[in-house]
Structure formats: structure tokens, C-alpha cells
Design a protein around this motif. Structure first.
Motif, PDB file in Angstrom:
ATOM      1  N   GLY A 135       0.826  -1.215   0.000  1.00 17.92           N
ATOM      2  CA  GLY A 135       0.000   0.000   0.000  1.00 17.92           C
ATOM      3  C   GLY A 135       0.860   1.265   0.000  1.00 17.92           C
ATOM      4  O   GLY A 135       0.680   2.150  -0.846  1.00 17.92           O
ATOM      5  N   PRO A 136       1.823   1.385   0.937  1.00 19.48           N
ATOM      6  CA  PRO A 136       2.667   2.591   0.937  1.00 19.48           C
ATOM      7  C   PRO A 136       3.460   2.778  -0.369  1.00 19.48           C
ATOM      8  O   PRO A 136       3.675   3.908  -0.809  1.00 19.48           O
ATOM      9  CB  PRO A 136       3.588   2.364   2.140  1.00 19.48           C
ATOM     10  N   ALA A 137       3.884   1.697  -1.008  1.00 15.62           N
ATOM     11  CA  ALA A 137       4.633   1.858  -2.277  1.00 15.62           C
ATOM     12  C   ALA A 137       3.706   2.409  -3.367  1.00 15.62           C
ATOM     13  O   ALA A 137       4.099   3.313  -4.119  1.00 15.62           O
ATOM     14  CB  ALA A 137       5.236   0.523  -2.711  1.00 15.62           C
ATOM     15  N   TYR A 138       2.487   1.882  -3.455  1.00 18.67           N
ATOM     16  CA  TYR A 138       1.556   2.422  -4.455  1.00 18.67           C
ATOM     17  C   TYR A 138       1.104   3.835  -4.082  1.00 18.67           C
ATOM     18  O   TYR A 138       0.801   4.638  -4.953  1.00 18.67           O
ATOM     19  CB  TYR A 138       0.340   1.502  -4.626  1.00 18.67           C
ATOM     20  N   THR A 139       1.062   4.128  -2.771  1.00 22.80           N
ATOM     21  CA  THR A 139       0.718   5.492  -2.351  1.00 22.80           C
ATOM     22  C   THR A 139       1.773   6.459  -2.879  1.00 22.80           C
ATOM     23  O   THR A 139       1.459   7.514  -3.445  1.00 22.80           O
ATOM     24  CB  THR A 139       0.646   5.580  -0.814  1.00 22.80           C
ATOM     25  N   ASP A 140       3.040   6.110  -2.704  1.00 24.29           N
ATOM     26  CA  ASP A 140       4.122   6.972  -3.204  1.00 24.29           C
ATOM     27  C   ASP A 140       4.058   7.102  -4.726  1.00 24.29           C
ATOM     28  O   ASP A 140       4.326   8.178  -5.279  1.00 24.29           O
ATOM     29  CB  ASP A 140       5.488   6.413  -2.804  1.00 24.29           C
ATOM     30  N   LYS A 141       3.703   6.008  -5.398  1.00 23.28           N
ATOM     31  CA  LYS A 141       3.603   6.066  -6.861  1.00 23.28           C
ATOM     32  C   LYS A 141       2.527   7.082  -7.265  1.00 23.28           C
ATOM     33  O   LYS A 141       2.763   7.965  -8.089  1.00 23.28           O
ATOM     34  CB  LYS A 141       3.266   4.676  -7.399  1.00 23.28           C
ATOM     35  N   ALA A 142       1.346   6.945  -6.644  1.00 21.39           N
ATOM     36  CA  ALA A 142       0.241   7.857  -7.000  1.00 21.39           C
ATOM     37  C   ALA A 142       0.542   9.286  -6.562  1.00 21.39           C
ATOM     38  O   ALA A 142       0.088  10.252  -7.180  1.00 21.39           O
ATOM     39  CB  ALA A 142      -1.056   7.368  -6.355  1.00 21.39           C
ATOM     40  N   ASN A 143       1.338   9.388  -5.509  1.00 19.49           N
ATOM     41  CA  ASN A 143       1.693  10.714  -4.969  1.00 19.49           C
ATOM     42  C   ASN A 143       2.846  11.351  -5.748  1.00 19.49           C
ATOM     43  O   ASN A 143       3.274  12.464  -5.430  1.00 19.49           O
ATOM     44  CB  ASN A 143       2.110  10.515  -3.499  1.00 19.49           C
ATOM     45  N   ARG A 144       3.389  10.582  -6.704  1.00 23.57           N
ATOM     46  CA  ARG A 144       4.511  11.026  -7.548  1.00 23.57           C
ATOM     47  C   ARG A 144       5.788  11.268  -6.745  1.00 23.57           C
ATOM     48  O   ARG A 144       6.604  12.118  -7.061  1.00 23.57           O
ATOM     49  CB  ARG A 144       4.116  12.260  -8.366  1.00 23.57           C
ATOM     50  N   THR A 145       5.919  10.445  -5.662  1.00 27.32           N
ATOM     51  CA  THR A 145       7.143  10.524  -4.858  1.00 27.32           C
ATOM     52  C   THR A 145       7.849   9.166  -4.789  1.00 27.32           C
ATOM     53  O   THR A 145       8.727   8.968  -3.948  1.00 27.32           O
ATOM     54  CB  THR A 145       6.824  10.994  -3.421  1.00 27.32           C
ATOM     55  N   GLY A 146       7.437   8.246  -5.648  1.00 29.49           N
ATOM     56  CA  GLY A 146       8.003   6.898  -5.596  1.00 29.49           C
ATOM     57  C   GLY A 146       9.402   6.828  -6.192  1.00 29.49           C
ATOM     58  O   GLY A 146       9.884   7.776  -6.827  1.00 29.49           O
ATOM     59  N   ILE A 147      10.039   5.685  -5.966  1.00 28.69           N
ATOM     60  CA  ILE A 147      11.371   5.442  -6.551  1.00 28.69           C
ATOM     61  C   ILE A 147      11.212   4.370  -7.610  1.00 28.69           C
ATOM     62  O   ILE A 147      10.797   3.233  -7.302  1.00 28.69           O
ATOM     63  CB  ILE A 147      12.358   4.976  -5.462  1.00 28.69           C
ATOM     64  N   ARG A 148      11.505   4.742  -8.864  1.00 29.86           N
ATOM     65  CA  ARG A 148      11.319   3.776  -9.939  1.00 29.86           C
ATOM     66  C   ARG A 148      12.588   2.938 -10.141  1.00 29.86           C
ATOM     67  O   ARG A 148      13.709   3.389  -9.856  1.00 29.86           O
ATOM     68  CB  ARG A 148      10.951   4.491 -11.240  1.00 29.86           C
ATOM     69  N   ALA A 149      12.359   1.738 -10.676  1.00 25.97           N
ATOM     70  CA  ALA A 149      13.469   0.800 -10.859  1.00 25.97           C
ATOM     71  C   ALA A 149      14.558   1.392 -11.738  1.00 25.97           C
ATOM     72  O   ALA A 149      15.729   1.016 -11.624  1.00 25.97           O
ATOM     73  CB  ALA A 149      12.945  -0.508 -11.455  1.00 25.97           C
ATOM     74  N   GLU A 150      14.219   2.327 -12.612  1.00 27.92           N
ATOM     75  CA  GLU A 150      15.215   2.924 -13.519  1.00 27.92           C
ATOM     76  C   GLU A 150      16.404   3.499 -12.744  1.00 27.92           C
ATOM     77  O   GLU A 150      17.520   3.546 -13.262  1.00 27.92           O
ATOM     78  CB  GLU A 150      14.564   4.010 -14.391  1.00 27.92           C
TER      79      GLU A 150
END
Ligand code: IMP
Length: 429
Positions: A135-150
Motif C-alpha cells: 500500500g505505501p509503495a503504491y501510495t508513493d507512486k500515486a503521490n509522484r514521490t516513488g522510486i522507480r526501478a530505472e
């Protein structure tokens, strides 16, 4: 060749891993499109039992390339652990065989700490998450604060991103939840080591899949979780944070709907769920123990990821109708039919009774669902072990009738029936 999709038609744990393993034999690529290591996919080949959480089940076929798509959230530590365990058993996990989308988001220890803290705070209202930080990882994704694998390919950017990420989440962990902060330097060092090993696996997965489809190769999209755990179409809020449904396969892999061929819903011959929330056909007592099993076998109803005993109940066709609609299912794979042998009478929920009226569709809100009572049809059971049956016509007549009843009610053909945990314990129609 098309993109075929495998979807969980219930609350997850339907046996998607073994159906993926079966269909992967005809695929060139198997791709995961949603969820993360909250999934638990079991594949049994002879005496060998493979339990996979993150890596697509197709990896066990040496002719299949596997992709972890952009819609997946990836704990790099878990990915490496699974890669090492597979490699130790002789499975090829080289970058040619296992690729990771640059756009997939990474799960960090901060996400896991937050998942745990949030569940603790919810107390009796807990969702019953797998505590994997999903949940927290998808929250960061939607919040545009996530860390992408790139970022795994860019050590300096990765270190900066991890430091900023841990600092931000430490604020929440300490000030809101009153738990210990994480050491950003320790997390950054661990991620630097993961990056060294995982960077060679990074690809633009949408481009790879598009090229494969244009070349006439076939791609199998391996679903995780199930329709009722979908963030929009499931039993919100007792759901996961992604879209395990057919739409999620498209966005989670970066393809459009016109490339899709078959959409195979996987359903158990009865119903199970883990975690909290309403469950209209839930059973307790003797029959629940009978369906759940003791836990002595890997296929008994205990979570692959959490070990929790699963809640069990009769088959619910209202749920499967919902899955047919949400996913446009073209076929159904019915698993664990063997577990129903030697039960004199089998109940199947064909509709709900709500305030004295009949409801044939799955209600979208939980208070309404909690007021629904199952309307059952009772079908005669069958006696004897069916685990060695390989032809539909060799199943006991009442087992055939049970299967036909389900497909008639849903208007979807049942093309695969599993009668045991082994790869070969399958009836194809
Ligand atoms: P999360 O995905 O860990 O956030 O958990 C949210 C809900 O989804 C909980 O009820 C979990 O038990 C359930 N869940 C997540 N993954 C699976 C799965 O693979 N099988 C069954 N339930 C799952």
C-alpha cells in the motif's frame, strides 16, 4: 500472436501460479503486471514445489522469458532472494530470462515499516495486509514521490533518492506513528548493492512486449491477487492497492486492448479469502476445517505469503459473475475440484437475498454486502478420488454436473479443471 491474460476471479489464491505454469508452455513471454511480493504462487512439478512471490511463474520453463512489468511494485531484496533460490535449483534467471521494467516502483524498508505501523494503528479495523509495504509503495507512486526501478542504473541518483525518501518517511514514522526511524545510510547501502545485481535486468518492458507481439510471439500476462482485491472493483477498503483485473493488465504492461486474446479467470471450486471484510458464503465448523485442510500439505488453505489460515466458504456465483463482467472473461479455469470429493451435498450460491428481494449482482459497497444472505442451490456430491482423472468424461457424473452447472450459470466455458496440485493433474476441455 495475442496477449492472453490470467486473472484471479475471487479473492486471490485461486491457483493462478499453476494455471500460468500450464499455459506458459505455449507462451514466449510471461509477464507480471500488478501487485508485488504480497502474491504467493505455487507450482508443483513432481516432488518439487516452487513458491514464488514476485518472479513470474513462467520462469520454471526454460524456453520462456519473464518480465516484471511497470505495474508491479518490487522489493529488490525479495527479487534477489527469489532469483538466488531459483538459481540454486538450476533455473535460469539471467537477464535474458528475467527482465524488470524500468518504470516499476521499488518497495523500500520505509514502505514496510509504514505498512506495519498503519495496520497496528488500525487495530480491530486492520485490513489484514501482507505487511510487504504494498500500500505505501503504491501510495508513493500515486503521490509522484516513488522510486522507480530505472534508478537502479544510476547509483548517485539512487543514493540521493533513498536518502530523501527515508528522511520524509521517518517524519511520518516517528511523529505520527511513534516508531523508530530508519537509518537512511544503511538503506542506501543495501540498495546500492541490489542495484549492482539488478541493473542488467532493466528493460523498457512495454517496448519489449510490443516487439514480441509484432513478431508473432505470444505473451501471457500473469495476474496476482484477484478481482475482489481490486482497488476499484473489489471489497474496498479490504483490497490491495493495485488493479489485478483485466484493465490493470493493460496499464501494468503498457499495451492497448486490441492485442488481447483470451482472458482466463481462475476460480477455486469453493471460495477462500485472507484478511478482513464481509464474505457471504463463509463457513465455520466441520465443513470449514474440511475445506481448509490441516496445513500439513502445501496446497492446504494457509497463506503462501503470510501462513495465515484462509477463511473458506461455498462457491459464490455472484462473485464469479462480477469477475466475468469486470474482466470480460473468455474462459474459466476451475481449480481444486478434488477437494470437494466425498462431500455428500455441495452448496453453490446463485444469488443474494437483500431485504427480502433477490440481488444477482455483486454490490459495490460493504454495508450492503454485509446485509446480503446467500441463496443456495444444492447439488449432489460425488465419491472417490478424482486426482488421477485426465478426461472430463471420466469424472464422476456429479462432478461433471457441478462443473457444467457453473459454466451454464456464468455463460463462460470452463476449459481447464485442476484435480490435484501437480502440473499433470489437469483436465483440459
Ligand atoms: P496488501 O496487498 O498486502 O496491501 O493486502 C491487502 C489485502 O489483500 C489483504 O486482505 C491481503 O490479505 C490481501 N492480499 C494481498 N495479496 C494477496 C494474495 O496474493 N492472495 C490473497 N490475498 C491477498
Amino acid at each position: 500472436m495475442p496477449l492472453n491474460i490470467i486473472i484471479g476471479a475471487q479473492w486471490g489464491d485461486e491457483g493462478k501460479g499453476r494455471i500460468t505454469d500450464l499455459l506458459a508452455a505455449q507462451a514466449d513471454i510471461v509477464a507480471r503486471y500488478s501487485g508485488g511480493d504480497n502474491a504467493g504462487h505455487t507450482v508443483t512439478i513432481g516432488e518439487d514445489v516452487f513458491k514464488l512471490h514476485l518472479i513470474p511463474s513462467g520462469i520454471i520453463h526454460d524456453t520462456v522469458a519473464c518480465i516484471i512489468g511497470n505495474g508491479v511494485v518490487v522489493n529488490p531484496q525479495v527479487m534477489l532472494h527469489e532469483m538466488d533460490a531459483l538459481a540454486a535449483r538450476g533455473v535460469n534467471v539471467s537477464p535474458a530470462c528475467l527482465q524488470l521494467s524500468r518504470q516499476a516502483h521499488l518497495i523500500t524498508p520505509a514502505h514496510i515499516a509504514l505498512d506495519k505501523a498503519k495496520e497496528m494503528q488500525r487495530g480491530a479495523e486492520a485490513i489484514g495486509t501482507t505487511l510487504r509495504g504494498i500500500g505505501p509503495a503504491y501510495t508513493d507512486k500515486a503521490n509522484r514521490t516513488g522510486i522507480r526501478a530505472e534508478l537502479l542504473a544510476d547509483p548517485e541518483e539512487l543514493a540521493d533518492a533513498i536518502h530523501a525518501h527515508v528522511a520524509a518517511h521517518n517524519q511520518v514514522l516517528t511523529k505520527i506513528y511513534g516508531v523508530e526511524p530508519l537509518d537512511a545510510a544503511v538503506v542506501a547501502a543495501a540498495f546500492a548493492a541490489y542495484a549492482q545485481r539488478l541493473a542488467p535486468h532493466l528493460v523498457d518492458s512495454g517496448v519489449v512486449i510490443d516487439a514480441a507481439l509484432r513478431d508473432g510471439r505470444s505473451v501471457l500476462a500473469e495476474g496476482a491477487q484477484g478481482t475482489l482485491l481490486d482497488i476499484d472493483h473489489g471489497t474496498y477498503p479490504f483490497v490491495t492497492s493495485s488493479a489485478p483485473t483485466a484493465g490493470g493488465a493493460l496499464t501494468g504492461l503498457g499495451v492497448g486492448p486490441k492485442v488481447v486474446g483470451d482472458i482466463v479467470g481462475v476460480a477455486k471450486a469453493f471460495t477462500t479469502r485472507v484478511g478482513s471484510g464481509p464474505f457471504p458464503t463463509e463457513l465455520e465448523g466441520e465443513m470449514a476445517l474440511r475445506l481448509r485442510g490441516t496445513g500439513a500439505n502445501p496446497w492446504d488453505e494457509y497463506g503462501t505469503t503470510t501462513g495465515r489460515p484462509r477463511r473458506v466458504g461455498w462457491l459464490d456465483l455472484v462473485i464469479l459473475r462480477h469477475a466475468r463482467r469486470v474482466n470480460s472473461l473468455t474462459a474459466l479455469a476451475l481449480t481444486k475440484l478434488d477437494i470437494l470429493s466425498d462431500i455428500p451435498e455441495l452448496k453453490v450460491c446463485v444469488g443474494y437475498e437483500l431485504d427480502g428481494a433477490r440481488l444477482d449482482h455483486f454490490p459495490s459497497d460493504l454495508p450492503t454486502l454485509a446485509r446480503c444472505h446467500p441463496i443456495y442451490d444444492t447439488l449432489p456430491g460425488w465419491e472417490g478420488d478424482i486426482m488421477d482423472v485426465r478426461e472430463f468424461t471420466q469424472l464422476p457424473a456429479n462432478a461433471q454436473a457441478y462443473v457444467n452447472f457453473i459454466s451454464d450459470q456464468l455463460g463462460v466455458p470452463i476449459s481447464i479443471i485442476s484435480v490435484g496440485p501437480g502440473r499433470e493433474q489437469t483436465v483440459l476441455r
